[in-house]
Design a protein around this motif. Structure first.
Motif, PDB file in Angstrom:
ATOM      1  N   VAL A  25     -14.428 -18.469   7.734  1.00 37.98           N
ATOM      2  CA  VAL A  25     -14.977 -19.807   9.046  1.00 37.98           C
ATOM      3  C   VAL A  25     -15.240 -20.572   8.310  1.00 37.98           C
ATOM      4  O   VAL A  25     -15.211 -21.470   9.035  1.00 37.98           O
ATOM      5  CB  VAL A  25     -16.170 -18.998   9.411  1.00 37.98           C
ATOM      6  CG1 VAL A  25     -17.337 -19.870   9.689  1.00 37.98           C
ATOM      7  CG2 VAL A  25     -16.307 -17.309   9.684  1.00 37.98           C
ATOM      8  N   ILE A  26     -15.338 -21.024   6.862  1.00 43.71           N
ATOM      9  CA  ILE A  26     -15.191 -22.235   6.540  1.00 43.71           C
ATOM     10  C   ILE A  26     -13.354 -23.124   6.751  1.00 43.71           C
ATOM     11  O   ILE A  26     -13.651 -23.934   6.833  1.00 43.71           O
ATOM     12  CB  ILE A  26     -15.026 -21.962   5.280  1.00 43.71           C
ATOM     13  CG1 ILE A  26     -16.434 -21.481   4.459  1.00 43.71           C
ATOM     14  CG2 ILE A  26     -14.700 -23.507   4.155  1.00 43.71           C
ATOM     15  CD1 ILE A  26     -17.002 -21.424   3.126  1.00 43.71           C
ATOM     16  N   PHE A  27     -12.230 -22.381   6.665  1.00 42.77           N
ATOM     17  CA  PHE A  27     -11.425 -22.905   6.641  1.00 42.77           C
ATOM     18  C   PHE A  27     -11.206 -23.591   8.137  1.00 42.77           C
ATOM     19  O   PHE A  27     -10.826 -24.146   8.282  1.00 42.77           O
ATOM     20  CB  PHE A  27      -9.902 -21.821   6.526  1.00 42.77           C
ATOM     21  CG  PHE A  27      -8.588 -22.490   7.263  1.00 42.77           C
ATOM     22  CD1 PHE A  27      -8.263 -23.665   6.310  1.00 42.77           C
ATOM     23  CD2 PHE A  27      -7.951 -22.412   7.806  1.00 42.77           C
ATOM     24  CE1 PHE A  27      -6.678 -23.996   6.426  1.00 42.77           C
ATOM     25  CE2 PHE A  27      -6.521 -22.339   8.776  1.00 42.77           C
ATOM     26  CZ  PHE A  27      -6.308 -23.349   8.355  1.00 42.77           C
ATOM     27  N   LEU A  46      -4.088 -34.117   8.101  1.00 42.13           N
ATOM     28  CA  LEU A  46      -5.066 -34.125   6.634  1.00 42.13           C
ATOM     29  C   LEU A  46      -4.708 -33.851   5.825  1.00 42.13           C
ATOM     30  O   LEU A  46      -5.019 -35.007   4.919  1.00 42.13           O
ATOM     31  CB  LEU A  46      -6.095 -33.201   7.025  1.00 42.13           C
ATOM     32  CG  LEU A  46      -7.407 -33.258   6.251  1.00 42.13           C
ATOM     33  CD1 LEU A  46      -8.694 -32.517   7.087  1.00 42.13           C
ATOM     34  CD2 LEU A  46      -6.553 -31.800   5.701  1.00 42.13           C
ATOM     35  N   ARG A  47      -3.670 -33.648   5.932  1.00 45.08           N
ATOM     36  CA  ARG A  47      -3.056 -33.032   4.066  1.00 45.08           C
ATOM     37  C   ARG A  47      -2.162 -34.312   3.844  1.00 45.08           C
ATOM     38  O   ARG A  47      -2.074 -34.654   2.514  1.00 45.08           O
ATOM     39  CB  ARG A  47      -1.935 -32.174   4.296  1.00 45.08           C
ATOM     40  CG  ARG A  47      -2.153 -31.008   4.524  1.00 45.08           C
ATOM     41  CD  ARG A  47      -1.202 -29.709   4.468  1.00 45.08           C
ATOM     42  NE  ARG A  47      -0.759 -29.703   5.118  1.00 45.08           N
ATOM     43  CZ  ARG A  47      -0.546 -28.551   6.674  1.00 45.08           C
ATOM     44  NH1 ARG A  47      -1.705 -28.479   7.212  1.00 45.08           N
ATOM     45  NH2 ARG A  47       0.717 -29.436   7.625  1.00 45.08           N
ATOM     46  N   SER A  96      -6.566 -19.051   1.749  1.00 39.25           N
ATOM     47  CA  SER A  96      -4.706 -19.265   0.908  1.00 39.25           C
ATOM     48  C   SER A  96      -4.526 -20.271   1.082  1.00 39.25           C
ATOM     49  O   SER A  96      -4.382 -20.974   2.124  1.00 39.25           O
ATOM     50  CB  SER A  96      -3.881 -18.245   1.948  1.00 39.25           C
ATOM     51  OG  SER A  96      -2.837 -18.689   2.037  1.00 39.25           O
ATOM     52  N   SER A  97      -4.322 -20.998  -0.331  1.00 39.72           N
ATOM     53  CA  SER A  97      -3.619 -22.750  -0.361  1.00 39.72           C
ATOM     54  C   SER A  97      -2.285 -22.896   0.498  1.00 39.72           C
ATOM     55  O   SER A  97      -2.071 -23.463   1.032  1.00 39.72           O
ATOM     56  CB  SER A  97      -3.413 -23.237  -1.950  1.00 39.72           C
ATOM     57  OG  SER A  97      -2.517 -22.196  -2.356  1.00 39.72           O
ATOM     58  N   ALA A 142      -1.796 -25.143   3.433  1.00 43.31           N
ATOM     59  CA  ALA A 142      -0.295 -25.907   3.128  1.00 43.31           C
ATOM     60  C   ALA A 142      -0.099 -25.903   4.663  1.00 43.31           C
ATOM     61  O   ALA A 142       1.124 -27.047   5.192  1.00 43.31           O
ATOM     62  CB  ALA A 142      -0.061 -26.164   2.181  1.00 43.31           C
ATOM     63  N   THR A 143      -0.052 -25.260   5.633  1.00 42.54           N
ATOM     64  CA  THR A 143       1.283 -24.615   6.443  1.00 42.54           C
ATOM     65  C   THR A 143       0.441 -24.729   7.997  1.00 42.54           C
ATOM     66  O   THR A 143       1.234 -24.436   9.195  1.00 42.54           O
ATOM     67  CB  THR A 143       2.302 -23.360   6.869  1.00 42.54           C
ATOM     68  OG1 THR A 143       1.385 -22.371   6.465  1.00 42.54           O
ATOM     69  CG2 THR A 143       2.714 -23.488   5.125  1.00 42.54           C
ATOM     70  N   GLU A 144      -0.441 -24.825   7.913  1.00 40.51           N
ATOM     71  CA  GLU A 144      -1.230 -25.328   9.147  1.00 40.51           C
ATOM     72  C   GLU A 144      -1.189 -25.745  10.029  1.00 40.51           C
ATOM     73  O   GLU A 144      -1.455 -27.686   9.589  1.00 40.51           O
ATOM     74  CB  GLU A 144      -2.935 -25.041   8.903  1.00 40.51           C
ATOM     75  CG  GLU A 144      -3.581 -25.059   9.951  1.00 40.51           C
ATOM     76  CD  GLU A 144      -3.732 -24.263  11.022  1.00 40.51           C
ATOM     77  OE1 GLU A 144      -3.608 -25.680  12.998  1.00 40.51           O
ATOM     78  OE2 GLU A 144      -3.662 -23.547  11.320  1.00 40.51           O
TER      79      GLU A 144
END
Length: 84
Positions: A25-27, A68-69, A55-56, A60-62
């Motif tokens: 939910v936070i993600f 943002l990255r 999961s980092s 990293a892949t979203e």
């Protein structure tokens, strides 16, 4: 993405109230905030997700978090929280 920003933010707030420690939910809150143009909030949620063990690799892949990255604050958040 559908242009219903206020509704999306309201929905994610309700989800966070119901499950404040749920890393998924936070993600999702980070993604919603980023899409809504609320980068600072998105970064706060990314930090919380990382600290919570999300999961980092998924972060990293979203695709929705691409811009943002590239933000230097994202790099600072990730590197600062990798030790947790």
């Amino acid at each position: 993405k559908s242009g219903q920003t206020a509704q999306a933010l309201s929905t994610i707030e309700k989800a966070l109230a119901a499950a404040p420690e749920d890393k998924s939910v936070i993600f999702k809150a980070a993604v919603v905030c980023e899409l809504a143009g609320e980068r600072a909030r998105a970064l706060k949620f990314i930090r919380r997700a990382i600290v919570g063990g999300y999961s980092s690799n998924e972060i990293a892949t979203e695709p929705e978090l691409g811009k943002l990255r590239q933000d230097p604050m994202y790099q600072a958040a990730v590197s600062r929280n990798n030790g947790h």
